[in-house]
Design a protein around this motif. Structure first.
Motif, PDB file in Angstrom:
ATOM      1  N   VAL A 160       4.420   4.437   4.589  1.00 16.60           N
ATOM      2  CA  VAL A 160       3.416   5.036   5.477  1.00 16.60           C
ATOM      3  C   VAL A 160       2.234   5.554   4.670  1.00 16.60           C
ATOM      4  O   VAL A 160       1.071   5.327   5.014  1.00 16.60           O
ATOM      5  N   LYS A 161       2.538   6.233   3.570  1.00 21.55           N
ATOM      6  CA  LYS A 161       1.483   6.792   2.717  1.00 21.55           C
ATOM      7  C   LYS A 161       0.624   5.674   2.116  1.00 21.55           C
ATOM      8  O   LYS A 161      -0.614   5.731   2.139  1.00 21.55           O
ATOM      9  N   ALA A 162       1.289   4.637   1.607  1.00 16.37           N
ATOM     10  CA  ALA A 162       0.563   3.540   0.962  1.00 16.37           C
ATOM     11  C   ALA A 162      -0.292   2.763   1.957  1.00 16.37           C
ATOM     12  O   ALA A 162      -1.450   2.428   1.673  1.00 16.37           O
ATOM     13  N   ILE A 163       0.259   2.482   3.124  1.00 18.61           N
ATOM     14  CA  ILE A 163      -0.498   1.725   4.132  1.00 18.61           C
ATOM     15  C   ILE A 163      -1.709   2.523   4.594  1.00 18.61           C
ATOM     16  O   ILE A 163      -2.807   1.987   4.753  1.00 18.61           O
ATOM     17  N   THR A 164      -1.508   3.817   4.803  1.00 13.88           N
ATOM     18  CA  THR A 164      -2.598   4.674   5.262  1.00 13.88           C
ATOM     19  C   THR A 164      -3.711   4.762   4.223  1.00 13.88           C
ATOM     20  O   THR A 164      -4.897   4.697   4.560  1.00 13.88           O
ATOM     21  N   GLU A 165      -3.329   4.901   2.962  1.00 16.55           N
ATOM     22  CA  GLU A 165      -4.326   5.105   1.900  1.00 16.55           C
ATOM     23  C   GLU A 165      -4.984   3.804   1.447  1.00 16.55           C
ATOM     24  O   GLU A 165      -6.165   3.788   1.105  1.00 16.55           O
ATOM     25  N   LEU A 166      -4.226   2.693   1.442  1.00 16.28           N
ATOM     26  CA  LEU A 166      -4.722   1.454   0.848  1.00 16.28           C
ATOM     27  C   LEU A 166      -5.246   0.438   1.871  1.00 16.28           C
ATOM     28  O   LEU A 166      -5.934  -0.509   1.492  1.00 16.28           O
ATOM     29  N   SER A 167      -4.897   0.615   3.141  1.00 19.05           N
ATOM     30  CA  SER A 167      -5.347  -0.299   4.203  1.00 19.05           C
ATOM     31  C   SER A 167      -5.198  -1.773   3.811  1.00 19.05           C
ATOM     32  O   SER A 167      -6.180  -2.515   3.734  1.00 19.05           O
ATOM     33  N   PRO A 168      -3.983  -2.236   3.560  1.00 20.06           N
ATOM     34  CA  PRO A 168      -3.792  -3.637   3.160  1.00 20.06           C
ATOM     35  C   PRO A 168      -4.060  -4.591   4.319  1.00 20.06           C
ATOM     36  O   PRO A 168      -4.099  -4.177   5.481  1.00 20.06           O
ATOM     37  N   ASP A 169      -4.233  -5.859   3.989  1.00 20.65           N
ATOM     38  CA  ASP A 169      -4.383  -6.877   5.026  1.00 20.65           C
ATOM     39  C   ASP A 169      -3.039  -7.210   5.671  1.00 20.65           C
ATOM     40  O   ASP A 169      -2.969  -7.551   6.855  1.00 20.65           O
ATOM     41  N   LEU A 170      -1.988  -7.118   4.848  1.00 23.55           N
ATOM     42  CA  LEU A 170      -0.671  -7.549   5.310  1.00 23.55           C
ATOM     43  C   LEU A 170       0.408  -6.688   4.665  1.00 23.55           C
ATOM     44  O   LEU A 170       0.305  -6.321   3.491  1.00 23.55           O
ATOM     45  N   VAL A 171       1.453  -6.375   5.444  1.00 20.56           N
ATOM     46  CA  VAL A 171       2.624  -5.672   4.915  1.00 20.56           C
ATOM     47  C   VAL A 171       3.851  -6.533   5.180  1.00 20.56           C
ATOM     48  O   VAL A 171       4.088  -6.957   6.312  1.00 20.56           O
ATOM     49  N   ILE A 172       4.594  -6.812   4.127  1.00 25.94           N
ATOM     50  CA  ILE A 172       5.875  -7.519   4.263  1.00 25.94           C
ATOM     51  C   ILE A 172       6.933  -6.431   4.290  1.00 25.94           C
ATOM     52  O   ILE A 172       7.176  -5.751   3.289  1.00 25.94           O
ATOM     53  N   LEU A 173       7.543  -6.241   5.444  1.00 22.58           N
ATOM     54  CA  LEU A 173       8.253  -5.007   5.756  1.00 22.58           C
ATOM     55  C   LEU A 173       9.699  -5.245   6.155  1.00 22.58           C
ATOM     56  O   LEU A 173       9.986  -5.960   7.119  1.00 22.58           O
ATOM     57  N   ASP A 174      10.608  -4.643   5.401  1.00 24.72           N
ATOM     58  CA  ASP A 174      12.028  -4.665   5.744  1.00 24.72           C
ATOM     59  C   ASP A 174      12.234  -3.856   7.022  1.00 24.72           C
ATOM     60  O   ASP A 174      11.498  -2.904   7.288  1.00 24.72           O
ATOM     61  N   ILE A 175      13.219  -4.221   7.821  1.00 24.64           N
ATOM     62  CA  ILE A 175      13.490  -3.479   9.054  1.00 24.64           C
ATOM     63  C   ILE A 175      14.525  -2.385   8.822  1.00 24.64           C
ATOM     64  O   ILE A 175      14.308  -1.226   9.150  1.00 24.64           O
ATOM     65  N   GLN A 176      15.641  -2.740   8.240  1.00 25.16           N
ATOM     66  CA  GLN A 176      16.727  -1.777   8.050  1.00 25.16           C
ATOM     67  C   GLN A 176      16.541  -1.026   6.737  1.00 25.16           C
ATOM     68  O   GLN A 176      16.783  -1.557   5.669  1.00 25.16           O
ATOM     69  N   MET A 177      16.092   0.227   6.844  1.00 22.38           N
ATOM     70  CA  MET A 177      15.914   1.079   5.664  1.00 22.38           C
ATOM     71  C   MET A 177      16.375   2.482   6.009  1.00 22.38           C
ATOM     72  O   MET A 177      16.322   2.889   7.174  1.00 22.38           O
ATOM     73  N   PRO A 178      16.807   3.261   5.010  1.00 20.64           N
ATOM     74  CA  PRO A 178      17.189   4.644   5.287  1.00 20.64           C
ATOM     75  C   PRO A 178      15.969   5.500   5.610  1.00 20.64           C
ATOM     76  O   PRO A 178      14.852   5.167   5.247  1.00 20.64           O
ATOM     77  N   LYS A 179      16.193   6.581   6.307  1.00 21.57           N
ATOM     78  CA  LYS A 179      15.170   7.576   6.687  1.00 21.57           C
ATOM     79  C   LYS A 179      14.215   7.059   7.750  1.00 21.57           C
ATOM     80  O   LYS A 179      14.178   7.570   8.855  1.00 21.57           O
ATOM     81  N   LEU A 180      13.413   6.056   7.430  1.00 20.68           N
ATOM     82  CA  LEU A 180      12.535   5.428   8.423  1.00 20.68           C
ATOM     83  C   LEU A 180      12.769   3.935   8.407  1.00 20.68           C
ATOM     84  O   LEU A 180      12.778   3.320   7.346  1.00 20.68           O
ATOM     85  N   ASP A 181      12.958   3.317   9.589  1.00 23.51           N
ATOM     86  CA  ASP A 181      13.090   1.866   9.596  1.00 23.51           C
ATOM     87  C   ASP A 181      11.705   1.220   9.706  1.00 23.51           C
ATOM     88  O   ASP A 181      10.684   1.899   9.825  1.00 23.51           O
ATOM     89  N   GLY A 182      11.679  -0.107   9.662  1.00 19.51           N
ATOM     90  CA  GLY A 182      10.404  -0.814   9.647  1.00 19.51           C
ATOM     91  C   GLY A 182       9.545  -0.555  10.868  1.00 19.51           C
ATOM     92  O   GLY A 182       8.326  -0.449  10.777  1.00 19.51           O
ATOM     93  N   PHE A 183      10.176  -0.447  12.033  1.00 15.65           N
ATOM     94  CA  PHE A 183       9.412  -0.224  13.254  1.00 15.65           C
ATOM     95  C   PHE A 183       8.817   1.192  13.282  1.00 15.65           C
ATOM     96  O   PHE A 183       7.712   1.401  13.789  1.00 15.65           O
ATOM     97  N   GLU A 184       9.544   2.152  12.736  1.00 10.52           N
ATOM     98  CA  GLU A 184       9.014   3.512  12.646  1.00 10.52           C
ATOM     99  C   GLU A 184       7.838   3.571  11.677  1.00 10.52           C
ATOM    100  O   GLU A 184       6.865   4.297  11.902  1.00 10.52           O
TER     101      GLU A 184
END
Length: 245
Positions: A39-63
């Motif tokens: 979340v921090k990286a996407i907000t600060e860096l504004s990438p064109d694309l994120v390759i995002l895992d769904i199942q992760m601890p604490k926050l999942d990909g959809f969150e």
């Protein structure tokens, strides 16, 4: 194309990094091992694309997609059930079922390359978030982004929710949080046996209600256990009286 890789497994990130090395027009601007970092990286860096895992601890990909907003596009990657993937197939740019090959990855990247920059993805991300909420009903926690901070509030900790135009103010454990979401939408995500709409502007945690008092001849108020007072509409009074007996 500027890309962020998000996966809690180091090996999985390494595979994506290796596959991306075959593409000269790609720059990896960050790698994240958990949702909070993402979340921090996407907000600060504004990438064109994120390759995002769904199942992760604490926050999942959809969150992560919900909290990071709609300024980027997503390719979701998962090792888990295809039924869940199907629900999101038409909202993300693509999805990858682990383990995936270089050829399959290249297809997803080509699709992303062709679509990045074509209109705002807000509607797609909103659809993903709504379907994620439906898949996970009822919400066990509410996520709120406050600048660089992320607040994770357990639903059982919420006292009440108040509508404020396109926002809701969530009151929990003596603190107030503002979230960019409509009350009706949040109401649909929370447990209907735990939360009750007592007024067009208020959703209350039934466990926090001490009693109902008559305010005037035609109106009532809910008295909370911490002394707070919330207005109760006529229809709300009928509903809460039935619940509280």
């Amino acid at each position: 194309m500027r890309i962020i890789i998000v996966d809690d497994e180091m090996l999985a990130r390494a595979v994506v990094r290796e596959y991306l090395s075959e593409h000269a027009d790609v720059e990896i601007v960050a790698e994240c091992a958990n949702g909070f970092e993402a979340v921090k990286a996407i907000t600060e860096l504004s990438p064109d694309l994120v390759i995002l895992d769904i199942q992760m601890p604490k926050l999942d990909g959809f969150e992560v997609a919900e909290l990071a907003g709609a300024k980027t596009r997503y390719i979701f990657a998962t090792a888990f059930d295809q039924y869940a993937i199907k629900a999101f197939e038409f909202h993300a740019l693509d999805y990858l079922l682990k383990p995936f090959s270089q050829q399959r990855f290249d297809q997803a990247l080509a699709h992303a390359r062709a679509n990045v920059g074509k209109g705002a993805p807000d509607a797609a991300v909103d659809s993903m978030v709504r379907e994620a909420a439906a898949r996970n009903k009822p919400l066990g926690r509410v996520l709120i982004r406050d600048g660089a901070k992320v607040h994770v509030i357990g639903s059982d900790k919420i006292d009440y929710v108040e509508a404020q135009d396109d926002y809701v103010q969530i009151r929990a454990e003596g603190k107030s949080y503002l979230k960019n979401q409509r009350l009706t939408e949040l109401e649909g995500q929370l447990d209907g046996e735990q939360f009750l709409r007592i007024h067009r502007s208020y959703l209350v945690n039934i466990a926090r209600v001490e009693r109902i008092e008559q305010a005037t001849k035609d109106s009532h108020v809910a008295i909370l256990k911490d002394g707070g007072r919330l207005p109760v509409s006529r229809s709300g009074y009928q509903k809460i009286r039935a619940v509280l007996g």
